[in-house]
Design a protein around this motif. Structure first.
Motif: not given
Length: 80
Positions: A35-36, A38-39
């Motif tokens: 998730d991080h 990707t961000s």
């Protein structure tokens, strides 16, 4: 060695990603969860390619081998 997501640690969320070699080493190192990651890729407007991912894994293996050679060299010289 345990790999933790640095941003999850910062946010107080569960951060364990995986274990990596050397497995008997109880220390921690940091990376980013999916998730991080990707961000972060979105924030810099660039997707990290598989080639970059492979280079980061090669880097991990390289340092693990260096540490092992250093430990083996220490044992060898202590026998002399």
């Amino acid at each position: 060695m345990k790999v933790l997501c640095a941003w999850c640690v910062r946010d107080g969320r569960p951060a364990f990603l995986r274990e990596k070699w050397p497995f008997e080493d109880p220390s921690e190192t940091h990376g980013l969860c999916g998730d991080h990651f990707t961000s972060l890729s979105a924030s810099v407007n660039q997707v990290v390619t598989p080639k970059v991912w492979l280079l980061s894994r090669v880097h991990d293996v390289y340092w693990a081998l260096i540490r092992r050679v250093q430990r083996m060299r220490g044992r060898f010289f202590s026998l002399c």
